[in-house]
Design an enzyme around this catalytic site. Structure first.
Site, PDB file in Angstrom:
ATOM      1  N   ARG A 238       0.822  -1.225   0.000  1.00 27.50           N
ATOM      2  CA  ARG A 238       0.000   0.000   0.000  1.00 27.50           C
ATOM      3  C   ARG A 238       0.851   1.269   0.000  1.00 27.50           C
ATOM      4  O   ARG A 238       0.467   2.282   0.580  1.00 27.50           O
ATOM      5  CB  ARG A 238      -0.949   0.018   1.208  1.00 27.50           C
TER       6      ARG A 238
ATOM      7  N   ARG B 258      -2.777   6.933   1.153  1.00 23.40           N
ATOM      8  CA  ARG B 258      -3.181   8.136   1.894  1.00 23.40           C
ATOM      9  C   ARG B 258      -2.126   8.772   2.779  1.00 23.40           C
ATOM     10  O   ARG B 258      -2.303   9.907   3.214  1.00 23.40           O
ATOM     11  CB  ARG B 258      -4.430   7.811   2.737  1.00 23.40           C
TER      12      ARG B 258
ATOM     13  N   ARG C  82      -6.823  12.576  -4.592  1.00 24.50           N
ATOM     14  CA  ARG C  82      -7.982  11.961  -3.949  1.00 24.50           C
ATOM     15  C   ARG C  82      -9.118  12.968  -3.790  1.00 24.50           C
ATOM     16  O   ARG C  82     -10.292  12.602  -3.796  1.00 24.50           O
ATOM     17  CB  ARG C  82      -7.550  11.436  -2.589  1.00 24.50           C
TER      18      ARG C  82
ATOM     19  N   ASP D 231      -7.097  -1.867  -7.416  1.00 25.31           N
ATOM     20  CA  ASP D 231      -7.624  -2.521  -6.216  1.00 25.31           C
ATOM     21  C   ASP D 231      -8.005  -3.953  -6.547  1.00 25.31           C
ATOM     22  O   ASP D 231      -8.320  -4.268  -7.694  1.00 25.31           O
ATOM     23  CB  ASP D 231      -8.842  -1.777  -5.673  1.00 25.31           C
TER      24      ASP D 231
ATOM     25  N   TYR E  91     -15.479 -10.611   0.074  1.00 25.89           N
ATOM     26  CA  TYR E  91     -16.198  -9.361  -0.229  1.00 25.89           C
ATOM     27  C   TYR E  91     -17.458  -9.616  -1.048  1.00 25.89           C
ATOM     28  O   TYR E  91     -18.477  -8.976  -0.849  1.00 25.89           O
ATOM     29  CB  TYR E  91     -15.267  -8.379  -0.954  1.00 25.89           C
TER      30      TYR E  91
HETATM   31  O1  CP3 Z   1      -0.282  -1.211  -2.639  1.00 23.69           O
HETATM   32  C1  CP3 Z   1      -0.487  -0.214  -3.376  1.00 23.69           C
HETATM   33  O2  CP3 Z   1      -0.043   0.898  -3.141  1.00 23.69           O
HETATM   34  C2  CP3 Z   1      -1.258  -0.459  -4.643  1.00 23.69           C
HETATM   35  C3  CP3 Z   1      -2.651  -0.263  -4.582  1.00 23.69           C
HETATM   36  C4  CP3 Z   1      -3.588  -1.154  -3.761  1.00 23.69           C
HETATM   37  C5  CP3 Z   1      -4.800  -0.654  -3.243  1.00 23.69           C
HETATM   38  N1  CP3 Z   1      -5.493  -1.697  -2.720  1.00 23.69           N
HETATM   39  C6  CP3 Z   1      -5.236   0.742  -3.313  1.00 23.69           C
HETATM   40  C7  CP3 Z   1      -6.251   1.217  -2.359  1.00 23.69           C
HETATM   41  C8  CP3 Z   1      -3.530  -2.519  -3.469  1.00 23.69           C
HETATM   42  C9  CP3 Z   1      -2.432  -3.525  -3.746  1.00 23.69           C
HETATM   43  C10 CP3 Z   1      -4.760  -2.840  -2.812  1.00 23.69           C
HETATM   44  C11 CP3 Z   1      -5.101  -4.214  -2.399  1.00 23.69           C
HETATM   45  C12 CP3 Z   1      -6.287  -4.435  -1.557  1.00 23.69           C
HETATM   46  N2  CP3 Z   1      -7.504  -3.813  -1.631  1.00 23.69           N
HETATM   47  C13 CP3 Z   1      -6.382  -5.438  -0.559  1.00 23.69           C
HETATM   48  C14 CP3 Z   1      -5.282  -6.423  -0.236  1.00 23.69           C
HETATM   49  C15 CP3 Z   1      -4.196  -5.846   0.569  1.00 23.69           C
HETATM   50  C16 CP3 Z   1      -4.533  -5.565   1.996  1.00 23.69           C
HETATM   51  O3  CP3 Z   1      -4.331  -4.424   2.398  1.00 23.69           O
HETATM   52  O4  CP3 Z   1      -4.953  -6.482   2.700  1.00 23.69           O
HETATM   53  C17 CP3 Z   1      -7.655  -5.371   0.001  1.00 23.69           C
HETATM   54  C18 CP3 Z   1      -8.193  -6.242   1.113  1.00 23.69           C
HETATM   55  C19 CP3 Z   1      -8.368  -4.352  -0.685  1.00 23.69           C
HETATM   56  C20 CP3 Z   1      -9.771  -3.919  -0.488  1.00 23.69           C
HETATM   57  C21 CP3 Z   1      -9.860  -2.507  -0.066  1.00 23.69           C
HETATM   58  N3  CP3 Z   1      -9.613  -1.411  -0.875  1.00 23.69           N
HETATM   59  C22 CP3 Z   1     -10.220  -2.018   1.221  1.00 23.69           C
HETATM   60  C23 CP3 Z   1     -10.548  -2.879   2.413  1.00 23.69           C
HETATM   61  C24 CP3 Z   1     -10.187  -0.623   1.147  1.00 23.69           C
HETATM   62  C25 CP3 Z   1     -10.602   0.370   2.208  1.00 23.69           C
HETATM   63  C26 CP3 Z   1      -9.743   0.360   3.384  1.00 23.69           C
HETATM   64  C27 CP3 Z   1      -8.385   0.966   3.093  1.00 23.69           C
HETATM   65  O5  CP3 Z   1      -7.383   0.303   3.356  1.00 23.69           O
HETATM   66  O6  CP3 Z   1      -8.373   2.093   2.649  1.00 23.69           O
HETATM   67  C28 CP3 Z   1      -9.754  -0.268  -0.158  1.00 23.69           C
HETATM   68  C29 CP3 Z   1      -9.498   1.099  -0.662  1.00 23.69           C
HETATM   69  C30 CP3 Z   1      -8.148   1.399  -1.190  1.00 23.69           C
HETATM   70  N4  CP3 Z   1      -7.434   0.622  -2.041  1.00 23.69           N
HETATM   71  C31 CP3 Z   1      -7.393   2.583  -0.939  1.00 23.69           C
HETATM   72  C32 CP3 Z   1      -6.208   2.479  -1.680  1.00 23.69           C
HETATM   73  C33 CP3 Z   1      -5.105   3.493  -1.787  1.00 23.69           C
HETATM   74  C34 CP3 Z   1      -7.846   3.738  -0.086  1.00 23.69           C
HETATM   75  C35 CP3 Z   1      -8.731   4.578  -0.909  1.00 23.69           C
HETATM   76  C36 CP3 Z   1      -8.778   5.967  -0.403  1.00 23.69           C
HETATM   77  O7  CP3 Z   1      -9.571   6.208   0.505  1.00 23.69           O
HETATM   78  O8  CP3 Z   1      -8.033   6.786  -0.949  1.00 23.69           O
END
Ligand code: CP3
Length: 342
Positions: A27, A31, A40, A76, A153
């Site tokens: 990640r 943020r 964002r 994502d 999910y």
């Molecule tokens: O790693 C990176 O920088 C690349 C981008 C990436 C995102 N999501 C961007 C994102 C990757 C590899 C993911 C994978 C992902 N998404 C997972 C597996 C990894 C992990 O953390 O367990 C999961 C379970 C998700 C599902 C998901 N997407 C959730 C639960 C959420 C909300 C909670 C959170 O962590 O923000 C997201 C949103 C998300 N995906 C954001 C980002 C940057 C945040 C969005 C925002 O509010 O700007």
């Protein structure tokens, strides 16, 4: 083909010697970076994912700002259920919401194995753009969720600490669950092959909820499908499995032929190595919350971690994604300490 100048991660995954331990952060595009927050505010989450220029800009931010040894595609894991025909919303502070989750056989008829070029072509376009902009500076990691984590999910319809509805679905309607898991697997294989064709150098499979399953269920519900994905990709690219909390199955994960295994901070590097054997690269495992410690503490703890992993077959990373409230200079201290240690 552009030559990759910093290929430390590729070498580490192939088991070759590297002059130092490579490092990136799960990640890392997100943020905690003020530059991400600017975009964002202007664009919705899926606009950011679906516009190749935006996905490219966000992917490159940690490479430019943090100096990490790999880029990871900004996207994502939930774009896969979206491509299969389920609505996915990302609601600020609430996380993902799937308003019409899968509960019955009728729901399964609402989704399909899609043509990935048609439904996820924007990801492939983003990868081509990123590879061009990276110009060989560092490798690009592509990714997808593991079928079990995607099912979580699709069935639960939202985030959860237990994913009890997803588990009950698997335990009480196993035939339906395995049909769904196979549909997700087939979609994911086509999707990841497309990512590799577009230019991804490494593929990571995120099984964020693998640790919710006991060892037998992990094999039947999760690893069985991850194995299919790794097998399908093994002649095309390097693969990393990150199954958070599923340390009990490291030996079986290594036996899939994956090049790397991600571990979280709840297992020591020594024990993980004992379980995984010496033919696979370990990735991890700094507790992301420790990045909130004072910088000198971070530096000392990172050195302790590196020492515990020992030389070779290690990619330094966090044990899960970076938290949004981590100061940028703390994240940088993590990266820099790894780079300076040898
Ligand atoms: O790693 C990176 O920088 C690349 C981008 C990436 C995102 N999501 C961007 C994102 C990757 C590899 C993911 C994978 C992902 N998404 C997972 C597996 C990894 C992990 O953390 O367990 C999961 C379970 C998700 C599902 C998901 N997407 C959730 C639960 C959420 C909300 C909670 C959170 O962590 O923000 C997201 C949103 C998300 N995906 C954001 C980002 C940057 C945040 C969005 C925002 O509010 O700007």
């Amino acid at each position: 083909m552009i030559n990759i100048k910093n290929d430390l991660i590729l070498k580490a995954l192939r088991g070759e010697q590297t002059e130092r331990t490579p490092v990136w952060m799960m990640r890392q595009a997100g943020r905690y970076l003020p530059q991400y927050m600017v975009l964002r505010e202007k664009y919705s989450f899926f606009e950011r994912c679906q516009t190749p220029e935006l996905a490219c800009e966000i992917t490159l931010q940690p490479v430019d700002i943090m100096g990490v040894d790999a880029a990871i595609l900004f996207s994502d894991i939930l774009v896969v259920p979206q491509a299969m025909g389920l609505e996915v919303q990302l609601i600020e502070s609430k996380g993902p919401i799937l308003p019409d989750p899968i509960k019955t056989v009728n729901d399964l008829n609402r989704i399909s194995i899609p043509d990935v070029e048609e439904t996820l072509g924007y990801v492939f376009d983003a990868i081509k753009l990123i590879k061009n902009e990276l110009n060989g500076r560092v490798p690009l990691i592509g990714f997808a969720g593991a079928p079990w984590t995607i099912l979580c999910y699709m069935v639960q319809g939202k985030g959860s600490k237990t994913f009890d509805e997803a588990k009950i679905f698997c335990y009480t309607q196993p035939e339906l669950a395995h049909k769904l898991l196979q549909m997700i697997t087939d979609t994911t294989i086509a999707y990841l092959k497309g990512q590799v064709k577009a230019g991804a150098d490494v593929i990571q499979i995120f099984d964020s909820w693998g640790g919710l399953l006991g060892p037998d269920d992990f094999e039947n519900i999760s690893l069985k499908y991850i194995r299919q994905i790794v097998q399908a990709l093994k002649d095309d690219t390097l693969t990393i499995i990150f199954a958070k909390g599923a340390w009990h199955s490291l030996e079986n994960m290594a036996a899939t032929g994956a090049n790397g295994l991600g571990i979280d901070w709840c297992i020591t590097p020594q024990l993980a190595r004992r379980f995984a054997g010496d033919k696979v690269t370990l990735q991890g495992n700094f507790d992301p919350a420790k990045l909130l410690s004072p910088i000198p503490v971070i530096e000392a703890e990172v050195k302790t971690m590196l020492k515990a992993f020992g030389k070779g077959r290690h990619i330094a990373n966090l044990g899960h994604g970076i938290l949004p409230n981590v100061p940028v200079d703390h994240a940088r201290a993590f990266i820099e300490t790894v780079k300076e240690y040898s």
